[in-house]
Design a protein around this motif. Sequence first.
Motif: not given
Length: 320
Positions: A93-108
């Motif tokens: 379900g990952y949508d590859f938007t910038l916002r999703s990438h940002v959310a992923t990086l913030i969690r990391v």
Amino acid sequence: MTVPLSTAELPPVDRSRPAWPGAEETIGGVRLHVRRTPGTGGDPAASAVPAVYVHGLGGSATNWTDLADQLSGHAPGLAVDLPGFGRSAPPTGYDFTLRSHVATLIRVLRGLDGPVHLLGNSMGGAISLLTAAEAPELVRTLTLVSPAVPDLRPSPKRLSDPRMVLAMLPVVGRRSREALAAMPPTERARRMLDLCFADPSLVSEERVAESVAEYAERLDMAWSTPALAASTIALIRSWLVVGPRSLWRAAPKVTAPTLVVWGDKDKLMSVRKAPRTARAIPNARLLVLRDVGHVAQMEQPDTVARAVLGLWDAAAENRW
């Protein structure tokens, strides 16, 4: 203001060096493939802050091999493969938007111990900029290498293959997608190097072979091509966003000392965007490199490393 270049002793650039060891890790609840570089010396205070590297569109953690080597004596490094890129399979379900990438990086970043030196190239630069704006407590310094800020100028030179435009269309693009998928890895690598480097003839045989091997590996990853297409469309759509969610509105919210690096021969992101990008970030300085393309960290890793170390040293002494 000028960018101070560190005079620290750095290892010779070894363009035959293999990629740093990689493995799947769960950091901050996110499962990604990452490549780690050790901190082997340098100033103890600087070594306490890790460097996190974020690749661009179509790239991977291997894009940081040479720069991470230069900086490994000053900070431990962590280069991530974003979901759908390199060896990181995207979650369902990952949508590859910038916002999703940002959310992923913030969690990391939240899963690491304290703030980091954050470095991003191209799309990774846009992701890093947004991350620094949304979670300033996680970013000690920010380095942006040709960040993918809004740039809607039409130019076929920005594509490794003109058929990529047609390939993004839902119905008529099928034939183009099939043709692109059938392109041999050697040809794919050559076209990408031609696009990203100011002078592709200077790319070492080892780096060319690595690129070919990565493209060959991606042929067996069912999610690789869809992830690239979806991220490309999402990035372009982000350039059309106006108001509080635009990249230009996010830039003034960055509080970290920031280094912006650009190549004057960049075919993907016009160097004309460089001054505006640096001006938009409150505490930023700009370094434009001559005869360099879109991936300065790969083309001139020694110069970029000295600029990054200059940023780190100045930030540690509150004189950036």
